[in-house]
Design a protein around this motif. Structure first.
Motif, PDB file in Angstrom:
ATOM      1  N   THR A 143     -37.340   9.001 -29.795  1.00  0.00           N
ATOM      2  CA  THR A 143     -37.691   7.613 -30.091  1.00  0.00           C
ATOM      3  C   THR A 143     -36.457   6.718 -30.121  1.00  0.00           C
ATOM      4  O   THR A 143     -36.566   5.508 -29.914  1.00  0.00           O
ATOM      5  CB  THR A 143     -38.448   7.497 -31.426  1.00  0.00           C
TER       6      THR A 143
ATOM      7  N   SER B  52     -36.675   4.253 -43.410  1.00  0.00           N
ATOM      8  CA  SER B  52     -36.675   5.577 -44.041  1.00  0.00           C
ATOM      9  C   SER B  52     -36.609   5.476 -45.558  1.00  0.00           C
ATOM     10  O   SER B  52     -37.230   6.270 -46.275  1.00  0.00           O
ATOM     11  CB  SER B  52     -35.494   6.409 -43.514  1.00  0.00           C
TER      12      SER B  52
ATOM     13  N   GLY C 283     -44.285   3.634 -29.480  1.00  0.00           N
ATOM     14  CA  GLY C 283     -44.140   4.706 -30.456  1.00  0.00           C
ATOM     15  C   GLY C 283     -42.773   4.860 -31.072  1.00  0.00           C
ATOM     16  O   GLY C 283     -42.458   5.930 -31.624  1.00  0.00           O
ATOM     17  N   THR C 284     -41.954   3.814 -31.034  1.00  0.00           N
ATOM     18  CA  THR C 284     -40.632   3.921 -31.642  1.00  0.00           C
ATOM     19  C   THR C 284     -40.529   2.950 -32.821  1.00  0.00           C
ATOM     20  O   THR C 284     -41.541   2.447 -33.313  1.00  0.00           O
ATOM     21  CB  THR C 284     -39.527   3.667 -30.601  1.00  0.00           C
ATOM     22  N   PHE C 285     -39.320   2.683 -33.295  1.00  0.00           N
ATOM     23  CA  PHE C 285     -39.138   1.912 -34.521  1.00  0.00           C
ATOM     24  C   PHE C 285     -38.497   0.563 -34.234  1.00  0.00           C
ATOM     25  O   PHE C 285     -38.213   0.226 -33.084  1.00  0.00           O
ATOM     26  CB  PHE C 285     -38.321   2.707 -35.549  1.00  0.00           C
TER      27      PHE C 285
ATOM     28  N   MET D 233     -36.986   9.579 -37.562  1.00  0.00           N
ATOM     29  CA  MET D 233     -37.921   9.631 -36.439  1.00  0.00           C
ATOM     30  C   MET D 233     -37.471  10.687 -35.434  1.00  0.00           C
ATOM     31  O   MET D 233     -36.292  11.079 -35.419  1.00  0.00           O
ATOM     32  CB  MET D 233     -37.986   8.253 -35.765  1.00  0.00           C
TER      33      MET D 233
ATOM     34  N   SER E 200     -44.404   2.883 -36.688  1.00  0.00           N
ATOM     35  CA  SER E 200     -44.858   2.061 -35.559  1.00  0.00           C
ATOM     36  C   SER E 200     -45.677   0.868 -36.055  1.00  0.00           C
ATOM     37  O   SER E 200     -45.562  -0.247 -35.524  1.00  0.00           O
ATOM     38  CB  SER E 200     -45.690   2.899 -34.592  1.00  0.00           C
TER      39      SER E 200
ATOM     40  N   GLY F  82     -40.665  12.179 -41.079  1.00  0.00           N
ATOM     41  CA  GLY F  82     -40.811  12.930 -39.843  1.00  0.00           C
ATOM     42  C   GLY F  82     -42.224  13.391 -39.533  1.00  0.00           C
ATOM     43  O   GLY F  82     -42.477  13.898 -38.436  1.00  0.00           O
TER      44      GLY F  82
ATOM     45  N   TYR G  83     -46.099   9.550 -40.965  1.00  0.00           N
ATOM     46  CA  TYR G  83     -44.901   8.718 -41.146  1.00  0.00           C
ATOM     47  C   TYR G  83     -44.573   7.973 -39.854  1.00  0.00           C
ATOM     48  O   TYR G  83     -44.260   6.770 -39.878  1.00  0.00           O
ATOM     49  CB  TYR G  83     -43.718   9.596 -41.569  1.00  0.00           C
ATOM     50  N   ILE G  84     -44.652   8.657 -38.719  1.00  0.00           N
ATOM     51  CA  ILE G  84     -44.373   8.022 -37.425  1.00  0.00           C
ATOM     52  C   ILE G  84     -45.354   6.884 -37.170  1.00  0.00           C
ATOM     53  O   ILE G  84     -44.972   5.811 -36.683  1.00  0.00           O
ATOM     54  CB  ILE G  84     -44.430   9.077 -36.297  1.00  0.00           C
ATOM     55  N   THR G  85     -46.632   7.101 -37.520  1.00  0.00           N
ATOM     56  CA  THR G  85     -47.630   6.035 -37.365  1.00  0.00           C
ATOM     57  C   THR G  85     -47.288   4.842 -38.249  1.00  0.00           C
ATOM     58  O   THR G  85     -47.397   3.683 -37.823  1.00  0.00           O
ATOM     59  CB  THR G  85     -49.028   6.564 -37.716  1.00  0.00           C
TER      60      THR G  85
END
Length: 555
Positions: A44, A78, A295-297, A40, A97, A88, A92-94
């Protein structure tokens, strides 16, 4: 100034605030590394110690647990989502989240159904193996960045093979800088654990990179890191993607519940404090919901960060809230310099974290005390390394349950025999040829009776009867370890009683608990056994058996 500080704040608050400052200085570089593990954006990682950390601090039960980015759940993300989208990428970020939001939903369900007890289903043995496997996986994943080579494989074994094959492309400056970073962190952590080594390394490498221009030597840097507050938004995905993310989220949830509960329990025990695991679940689902919307993990109870906080003097969540305030200041004013941070230095920080996860001492301690458990832990570590984190945690659960069932399936059994001048009864492992006295055997079966072990119970009793030195007239079952009988076991016990009656052997039950007697009533065993053969104490059951033998021997 110092006196006014002491007058304004209570002593515990002063200690917690100082601990929070130390925690922030030490762990801000680490959460950047955890963002790297999760594939990420670096910022984040900072977001995980903003709203999520505040959420748990306000709603959780534990006074010590630090809930933030964690290497285990980051590796699950990951490792599992790389097949669904390029690491990245925006998609992937969506997905990350969205997975975090599903995790929050599952934790909410766990809270509503009071499922905090699920933490007990993962044994410490396989948890050590799991964490060791994750640590080795992360070390391999960071290895190519330490020396500045490229790999495109996702499996750790293939990554290692590609790294070795590309050694001739290694960047000497990156390798030396990474080696120095690893050496300094390990050395100072060993001799001065409270010193903010990681922060000093980050600051020093940023200064070195900016004013010497390490990029001229082929050293990759982090690049621009966006600052400011996170944008609150709801991740939107399709139904098919939701179905694909659900097992990933379930794996994360089990790691979160078990690791957080184990960590909070250990520190609550150390300080003799009450702990409400279901309230901790409330804090965890709120923390993960905050992570998803910002918006983070996923965030988790971190053993390493919690231990750092306690070592620094933290005694309440005031320390974690101080950490939140420092992170906020960094996001607002100090993200600019992070763009000069060398990738190899960040990888080296993560590498040292991974080294700490490989619990060699714990594995050796398990091996000394129980070689069988050692092989279970090692098997879990190998599966994590070869097949992946998600498969590893599922195998850890399966091995924990298998070990429990195996103990119940083949429990310890014993015959009580008199020893010494007093004739006190002592346990001897059950085998053919033993008896308590001529005509009498006291048998102990050290597990509840259920479908998997009831046949073994019957076989052991028959073996003791057949191989006894003298004809057996009575068997007394010492029932203190038996608290439950299921339907299958009741049927097997009924058949055994019938067989014993045909052989002229009477069976008594001593130390029958109220719970066991209720089970016997429910399965209609009392009639088959005889209410006169059930006793709450062993000595009364033994006296009745001896009286029965004496009566049978009297002409």
């Amino acid at each position: 100034m110092g006196q006014s500080w002491r007058r304004v704040l209570p002593a515990t608050w002063r200690s917690d605030i100082l601990a929070g400052l130390s925690l922030a200085f030490t762990n801000i570089p680490q959460v950047l590394g955890y963002a790297r593990i999760a594939a990420m954006p670096a910022v984040t990682g900072l977001y995980t110690v903003l709203l999520p950390l505040a959420g748990f601090a306000l709603f959780g039960s534990s006074k010590h647990l630090v809930v933030a980015a964690d290497s285990a759940t980051a590796a699950i993300l990951s490792g599992s989502l790389s097949a669904l989208a390029p690491l990245g990428s925006a998609h992937y970020i969506t997905l990350v989240s969205a997975t975090t939001l599903i995790v929050a939903g599952l934790l909410l369900v766990a809270r509503l159904f009071r499922l905090g007890f699920l933490a007990d289903f993962l044994s410490r043995t396989v948890l050590i193996g799991f964490m060791t496997g994750v640590g080795l996986q992360i070390m391999i994943a960071m290895l190519h960045e330490l020396i500045g080579v490229q790999t495109d494989a996702h499996n750790p074994i293939l990554q290692l093979a590609q790294t070795v094959a590309n050694l001739h492309h290694a960047n000497g400056v990156s390798a030396c800088l990474a080696a120095g970073t690893v050496g300094v962190i390990l050395l100072l952590n060993h001799f001065c654990s409270r010193f903010p080594t990681a922060l000093c390394v980050v600051v020093g490498s940023i200064v070195l990179s900016k004013y010497i221009g390490l990029s001229r030597f082929g050293v990759s840097t982090l690049g621009p890191v966006s600052g400011g507050l996170p944008h609150v938004r709801l991740p939107v995905i399709g139904w098919n993607e939701f179905a694909s993310l659900l097992p990933v989220a379930a794996s994360c949830v089990f790691v979160i519940i078990t690791q957080s509960a184990a960590t909070s329990r250990s520190f609550a025990t150390r300080f003799n404090e009450a702990l409400n695991e279901n309230r901790d679940l409330e804090g965890l689902w709120i923390a993960n919901a905050a992570a998803a919307l910002s918006g983070t993990f996923t965030v988790n109870g971190s053993p390493t960060q919690t231990a750092m906080a306690v070592r620094s003097g933290a005694r309440s969540q005031i320390a974690q809230l101080t950490f939140v305030i420092v992170t906020l200041l960094v996001l607002l004013f100090f993200t600019g310099p992070l763009q000069y941070l060398p990738q190899c230095v960040l990888a080296a920080i993560v590498f040292t974290v991974a080294i700490g996860m490989v619990e060699i001492r714990a594995l050796l301690a398990i091996r000394r005390e129980n070689p069988g458990e050692f092989w279970l832990a090692l098997t879990t570590a190998v599966i994590v390394l070869a097949a992946g984190v998600e498969q590893g945690i599922l195998m850890a659960i399966a091995l924990s349950l298998f070990r429990h069932v195996r103990h119940s399936y083949a429990p310890h059994t014993a015959v009580l025999q008199p020893f010494g001048a007093t004739g006190a009864l002592e346990s001897v492992p059950a085998h053919g040829g033993l008896e308590t006295q001529p005509g009498l055997i006291i048998f102990r079966f050290c597990a509840d009776l259920f479908y998997a072990n009831s046949a073994r119970f019957s076989r052991d009793v028959i073996t003791l009867l057949n191989d006894a030195p003298h004809p057996v007239r009575c068997i007394v079952v010492e029932c203190s370890p038996i608290t439950d009988i299921d339907y299958s076991a009741a049927e097997d016990l009924r058949a055994l009683l019938k067989s014993l009656k045909q052989r002229g052997v009477r069976m008594f039950f001593g130390r029958v608990s109220p719970e066991l007697k209720a089970d016997m009533n429910r399965h209609r065993l009392v009639g088959a056994i005889g209410a006169e053969n059930l006793f709450e104490e062993l000595h009364t059951a033994l006296a009745a058996a001896r009286q029965s033998i004496q009566t049978a021997a009297t002409p």
